[in-house]
Design an enzyme around this catalytic site. Sequence first.
Site, PDB file in Angstrom:
ATOM      1  N   ARG A  33       0.827  -1.224   0.000  1.00  0.00           N
ATOM      2  CA  ARG A  33       0.000   0.000   0.000  1.00  0.00           C
ATOM      3  C   ARG A  33       0.857   1.269   0.000  1.00  0.00           C
ATOM      4  NH1 ARG A  33      -3.893  -2.320   3.601  1.00  0.00           N
ATOM      5  NH2 ARG A  33      -3.262  -0.999   5.329  1.00  0.00           N
ATOM      6  N   TYR A  43     -11.951  10.862   1.574  1.00  0.00           N
ATOM      7  CA  TYR A  43     -13.125  10.777   2.449  1.00  0.00           C
ATOM      8  C   TYR A  43     -12.710  10.972   3.912  1.00  0.00           C
ATOM      9  CZ  TYR A  43     -12.434   5.997   4.278  1.00  0.00           C
ATOM     10  OH  TYR A  43     -11.971   4.889   4.931  1.00  0.00           O
ATOM     11  N   TYR A  63       0.632   4.643  -2.234  1.00  0.00           N
ATOM     12  CA  TYR A  63       0.484   5.997  -1.682  1.00  0.00           C
ATOM     13  C   TYR A  63       1.496   6.954  -2.322  1.00  0.00           C
ATOM     14  CZ  TYR A  63      -2.351   3.694   1.881  1.00  0.00           C
ATOM     15  OH  TYR A  63      -3.306   2.957   2.531  1.00  0.00           O
TER      16      TYR A  63
HETATM   17  C1  LIG Z   1      -7.750   4.826   5.785  1.00  0.00           C
HETATM   18  S1  LIG Z   1      -8.637   5.184   7.250  1.00  0.00           S
HETATM   19  C2  LIG Z   1      -9.506   6.621   6.718  1.00  0.00           C
HETATM   20  C3  LIG Z   1     -10.017   7.487   7.844  1.00  0.00           C
HETATM   21  C4  LIG Z   1     -10.687   8.757   7.343  1.00  0.00           C
HETATM   22  N1  LIG Z   1      -9.752   9.636   6.682  1.00  0.00           N
HETATM   23  C5  LIG Z   1     -11.362   9.543   8.488  1.00  0.00           C
HETATM   24  O1  LIG Z   1     -11.054  10.721   8.646  1.00  0.00           O
HETATM   25  O2  LIG Z   1     -12.217   8.973   9.178  1.00  0.00           O
HETATM   26  C6  LIG Z   1      -9.824   3.889   7.280  1.00  0.00           C
HETATM   27  C7  LIG Z   1     -10.273   3.581   8.685  1.00  0.00           C
HETATM   28  O3  LIG Z   1     -11.080   4.650   9.159  1.00  0.00           O
HETATM   29  C8  LIG Z   1     -12.117   4.158   9.978  1.00  0.00           C
HETATM   30  N2  LIG Z   1     -13.393   4.408   9.293  1.00  0.00           N
HETATM   31  C9  LIG Z   1     -13.609   4.734   8.022  1.00  0.00           C
HETATM   32  N3  LIG Z   1     -14.924   4.875   7.769  1.00  0.00           N
HETATM   33  C10 LIG Z   1     -15.559   4.614   8.933  1.00  0.00           C
HETATM   34  C11 LIG Z   1     -16.909   4.566   9.346  1.00  0.00           C
HETATM   35  N4  LIG Z   1     -17.919   4.810   8.490  1.00  0.00           N
HETATM   36  N5  LIG Z   1     -17.178   4.266  10.637  1.00  0.00           N
HETATM   37  C12 LIG Z   1     -16.192   4.000  11.523  1.00  0.00           C
HETATM   38  N6  LIG Z   1     -14.898   4.022  11.192  1.00  0.00           N
HETATM   39  C13 LIG Z   1     -14.582   4.322   9.914  1.00  0.00           C
HETATM   40  C14 LIG Z   1     -11.884   2.644  10.109  1.00  0.00           C
HETATM   41  O4  LIG Z   1     -11.083   2.416  11.251  1.00  0.00           O
HETATM   42  C15 LIG Z   1     -11.156   2.343   8.823  1.00  0.00           C
HETATM   43  O5  LIG Z   1     -10.415   1.151   8.893  1.00  0.00           O
END
Ligand SMILES: C[S@@+](CC[C@H](N)C(=O)[O-])C[C@H]1O[C@@H](n2cnc3c(N)ncnc32)[C@H](O)[C@@H]1O
Length: 290
Positions: free
Chosen positions: A69, A95, A73
């Site tokens: 990954r 997102y 990136y």
């Molecule tokens: C690559 S990170 C991205 C986080 C994102 N940038 C943010 O600000 O929430 C991905 C992780 O964010 C968390 N995540 C993303 N979407 C989520 C959701 N709908 N509910 C809870 N946790 C979420 C999870 O831990 C997931 O494995």
Amino acid sequence: MKQIASGELIVVGTGIGLAGNMTASTESIIIQAEKLLYVVADVATAAHLEQLNSTAESIYSLYDESLDRIDTYYKMTECILDHVRAGLKTCAAFYGHPGIFVFPAHEAVLKARTEGYRAEMKAAVSAEDCLFADLGIDPGRVGCQSFEATDFLVYDRIFDPNSLLVLWQVGVIGQIGFRRQFPIGQNIEVLKEALRAHYPADHYVIVYEASVLPVCDPVIRPFRLDKLDPSALSPISTLVVPPLSSRRGPNIDMVRRLDIPERYILKRAEDPSLYDPAKPGALVNWPATV
Ligand SMILES: C[S@@+](CC[C@H](N)C(=O)[O-])C[C@H]1O[C@@H](n2cnc3c(N)ncnc32)[C@H](O)[C@@H]1O
């Protein structure tokens, strides 16, 4: 005086779920960009971005199953920078909050600045922001420690079990590559074992997923730590570990040193939610029994 090159970069976040929690100023940046690059988690947000700006292009396609990954990136970073170097007012949208667990977002800002371009990042609503609202947790009450789950294990992160613990990317522990179909929940037993060194087997943990559709409720699934079921996890799961109920008392020497009136400490001690997070309505709004 140092000359600022003509391209520029603004990194924004679309919030969690549909564009509903994207701020008006983020939307305006997206509309005005000469090139919009994006990585989002759902097709509806992608469609919205495409509608807002006709130059929109997903860079999700750069994910490659043959690469680690981290290499993807760096490719994303270079792709963003190529547009800035071409003199374009470039917007990169990710997102959630673009600065939370988004390596290429920080890297692109850093690199653009190093190369003499104007570059900035705007804050946005993250999964953790939704978590505080949906679970009724105020990090000001017992503190909050937030770790990426694999990082937490690999670096033996030192944390305080008397404070809230939030573990991100708990569904993909130990996975450094990219798979269209991730083997979800792998290594969860390793995490359970590590947590058991600090919490009893019957300590409650919560699998949390903020709602990504306005019509759906968030997923809030409590489990006993020893019964945490890997099949409950998805790539967007975040694990919430409430504090141990046996909270340490205040450091009286410090209280005196800070000249804090005793009534403050007494009032805090009377607040049951600080001491028993397993009670309904306290600290975390989830059932006391499962
Ligand atoms: C690559 S990170 C991205 C986080 C994102 N940038 C943010 O600000 O929430 C991905 C992780 O964010 C968390 N995540 C993303 N979407 C989520 C959701 N709908 N509910 C809870 N946790 C979420 C999870 O831990 C997931 O494995």
